[in-house]
Enzyme design. Structure first.
Site, PDB file in Angstrom:
ATOM      1  N   SER A 198      11.938   5.976  -7.296  1.00 36.84           N
ATOM      2  CA  SER A 198      10.706   6.752  -7.292  1.00 36.84           C
ATOM      3  C   SER A 198      10.380   6.990  -5.826  1.00 36.84           C
ATOM      4  O   SER A 198      10.213   6.047  -5.054  1.00 36.84           O
ATOM      5  CB  SER A 198       9.597   5.965  -7.984  1.00 36.84           C
ATOM      6  N   ARG A 242      -3.046  11.945  -0.869  1.00 36.68           N
ATOM      7  CA  ARG A 242      -3.786  12.208  -2.114  1.00 36.68           C
ATOM      8  C   ARG A 242      -5.118  12.905  -1.864  1.00 36.68           C
ATOM      9  O   ARG A 242      -5.448  13.867  -2.556  1.00 36.68           O
ATOM     10  CB  ARG A 242      -3.985  10.921  -2.939  1.00 36.68           C
ATOM     11  N   ASP A 248       8.219  14.751 -14.603  1.00 35.56           N
ATOM     12  CA  ASP A 248       6.964  14.348 -15.253  1.00 35.56           C
ATOM     13  C   ASP A 248       5.906  15.450 -15.241  1.00 35.56           C
ATOM     14  O   ASP A 248       5.308  15.760 -16.276  1.00 35.56           O
ATOM     15  CB  ASP A 248       6.385  13.091 -14.595  1.00 35.56           C
ATOM     16  N   ASP A 255      -1.901   5.492  -6.976  1.00 34.45           N
ATOM     17  CA  ASP A 255      -2.203   6.920  -6.851  1.00 34.45           C
ATOM     18  C   ASP A 255      -3.146   7.434  -7.935  1.00 34.45           C
ATOM     19  O   ASP A 255      -3.966   8.310  -7.683  1.00 34.45           O
ATOM     20  CB  ASP A 255      -0.903   7.724  -6.799  1.00 34.45           C
TER      21      ASP A 255
HETATM   22  N1  ARG Z   1       2.970   1.957  -2.448  1.00 31.57           N
HETATM   23  C1  ARG Z   1       2.619   3.140  -1.741  1.00 31.57           C
HETATM   24  C2  ARG Z   1       1.154   3.403  -1.865  1.00 31.57           C
HETATM   25  O1  ARG Z   1       0.532   2.926  -2.758  1.00 31.57           O
HETATM   26  C3  ARG Z   1       3.433   4.325  -2.169  1.00 31.57           C
HETATM   27  C4  ARG Z   1       3.191   4.822  -3.576  1.00 31.57           C
HETATM   28  C5  ARG Z   1       4.147   5.879  -4.020  1.00 31.57           C
HETATM   29  N2  ARG Z   1       5.480   5.388  -3.891  1.00 31.57           N
HETATM   30  C6  ARG Z   1       6.566   5.841  -4.498  1.00 31.57           C
HETATM   31  N3  ARG Z   1       7.705   5.357  -4.108  1.00 31.57           N
HETATM   32  N4  ARG Z   1       6.519   6.701  -5.439  1.00 31.57           N
HETATM   33  O2  ARG Z   1       0.572   4.079  -1.052  1.00 31.57           O
END
Ligand code: ARG
Length: 404
Positions: A175, A95, A14, A124
């Protein structure tokens, strides 16, 4: 002058496509910033080369591992931060450190916009954009995956068309987001929440059901900061890394949960956080021994709120800073050793000691050395229960019963 955009770059499909996509759409020059937060995997220099090969005018790879451990994982540990009482906030903590360095890069390169590759369904995007707004309210935000139709199929087509050096067939059915604080896995067959995770999902932890010798570790804390393992002085990063290996080898720190995303969706996520869970377990226990009861009770409320702020993308909020000041004061006496057995998928505390301990053997013991005056309890209970007793008398009187 051509406009410049700083993109949060992971090296995956991506964000690799996003480089050319943003350039084609806006005519801007794209500067890729890749953060090493201990995710392992590919060599960061390979990721840098790929960004350039995909059309970035500049690409920076930043080693943020120590900063992430010291300034993000450590405050989370001192807050015993577990979203919905379980999730140690792996992605949520990374992040803000990425955001901070993207903004710094934007200033260095004179960029006027920041970009991320998040979808419109997750947390995110919120964490990135609220963070951008808090640190650089003057910069524009681009979110090509969410806002300009860069779907997965189109991304694959774009990569083929432009002959981008990315192997789309290698992309996993899951993911995944990982860093030194843990690993998050979602999508694929896990979206049916009745499906159990298969071993293939995990990479930080071994199967806890396989018989093996247990491990034992002693963690030393000073003011709520872990400073040593088994008597060896180590950095926060080294401590998390070693515990990931040792607790991970025992299958500790696995979680399978349905969580409430900020955007209102319930989603299923599988986590493995062997180091984080071991550290939080040890830290909580040392607090049980060293923190005065009322302070401990109040801190539990602060911890809950702290975790929600981090999860909800409000890392750079005044409230989080103020809560950290409280936690700092509350951590003043959280010093000492905690011993844990790592085995069978768990990190279990088996011992605690330290000069700041509030545990008093004489007060606690039922043996001859007992120093507690039990006669004091009788009057205490009389007064403690007095309001309830008065209320009970009143209720019986109004009900017309006896004993008023
Ligand atoms: N649900 C988790 C959060 O919001 C992880 C998000 C990213 N997860 C992922 N498998 N890409 O902090």
């Amino acid at each position: 002058m051509t406009e410049r955009v700083v993109l949060a770059y992971s090296g995956g499909l991506d964000t690799s496509v996003a480089i050319g996509w943003i350039a084609a759409e806006t005519g801007a020059e794209v500067i890729a910033v890749a953060a090493d937060v201990g995710q392992g995997g590919e060599d960061m220099t390979v990721i840098r080369e790929r960004a350039l090969a995909c059309g970035a005018v500049e690409a920076e790879v930043l080693d943020l591992k120590d900063e992430f451990a010291d300034d993000h994982c450590l405050p989370a540990l001192r807050a015993n931060a577990l979203y919905m009482d379980r999730y140690p906030l792996v992605s949520a903590l990374s992040r803000p450190v990425i955001v901070k360095h993207m903004v710094e890069a934007a200033r260095r390169y004179g960029a006027s916009a920041l970009a991320h590759g998040c979808t419109g369904k997750g947390n995110d995007q919120v964490r990135f954009e609220v963070g951008f707004g808090a640190l650089a309210p003057d910069l524009r935000v681009l979110a090509p995956v969410r806002d300009s139709g860069m779907t997965r199929d189109k991304a694959i087509a774009f990569a083929a068309e432009q002959a981008l050096p990315i192997d789309v067939t290698k992309s996993s059915p899951y993911s995944i987001d990982q860093n030194v604080w843990g690993r998050a896995v979602e999508t694929g067959f896990l979206e049916d929440i009745w499906n159990g995770p298969i071993e293939d999902v995990y990479s930080y932890t071994a199967d806890p059901t396989v018989p093996r010798e247990p491990d034992e570790v002693v963690i030393t804390f000073v003011h709520g900061v872990p400073v040593a393992l088994d008597g060896r002085q180590l950095s926060m990063l080294q401590i998390i890394t070693e515990l990931n290996t040792r607790a991970g080898a025992q299958g500790a720190g696995r979680l399978d949960m349905v969580e409430d995303r900020l955007v209102g969706i319930k989603s299923r996520e599988v986590y493995e956080c062997p180091g984080a869970i071991t550290l939080i377990t040890a830290h909580q226990e040392l607090e049980n021994v060293t923190v005065e009861r009322d302070l401990a009770r109040f801190k539990r409320g602060v911890e809950q709120r702290w975790g929600e702020l981090a999860y909800d993308g409000l890392w750079f909020s005044p409230l989080r800073r103020a809560l950290d000041t409280f936690i700092d004061t509350a951590s003043q006496h959280v010093s000492g050793d905690v011993r844990l057995t790592l085995h069978g998928g768990r990190a279990v505390v088996t011992g605690r000691r330290g000069v700041a301990s509030l545990y008093d053997y004489g007060l606690a013991t039922y043996d001859a050395e007992d120093t507690f005056d039990q006669s004091l309890a009788k009057g205490f209970i009389e007064l403690w229960g007095l309001p309830s007793k008065r209320a009970a008398h009143r209720d019986r009187r109004l009900a017309g019963g006896a004993g008023a």
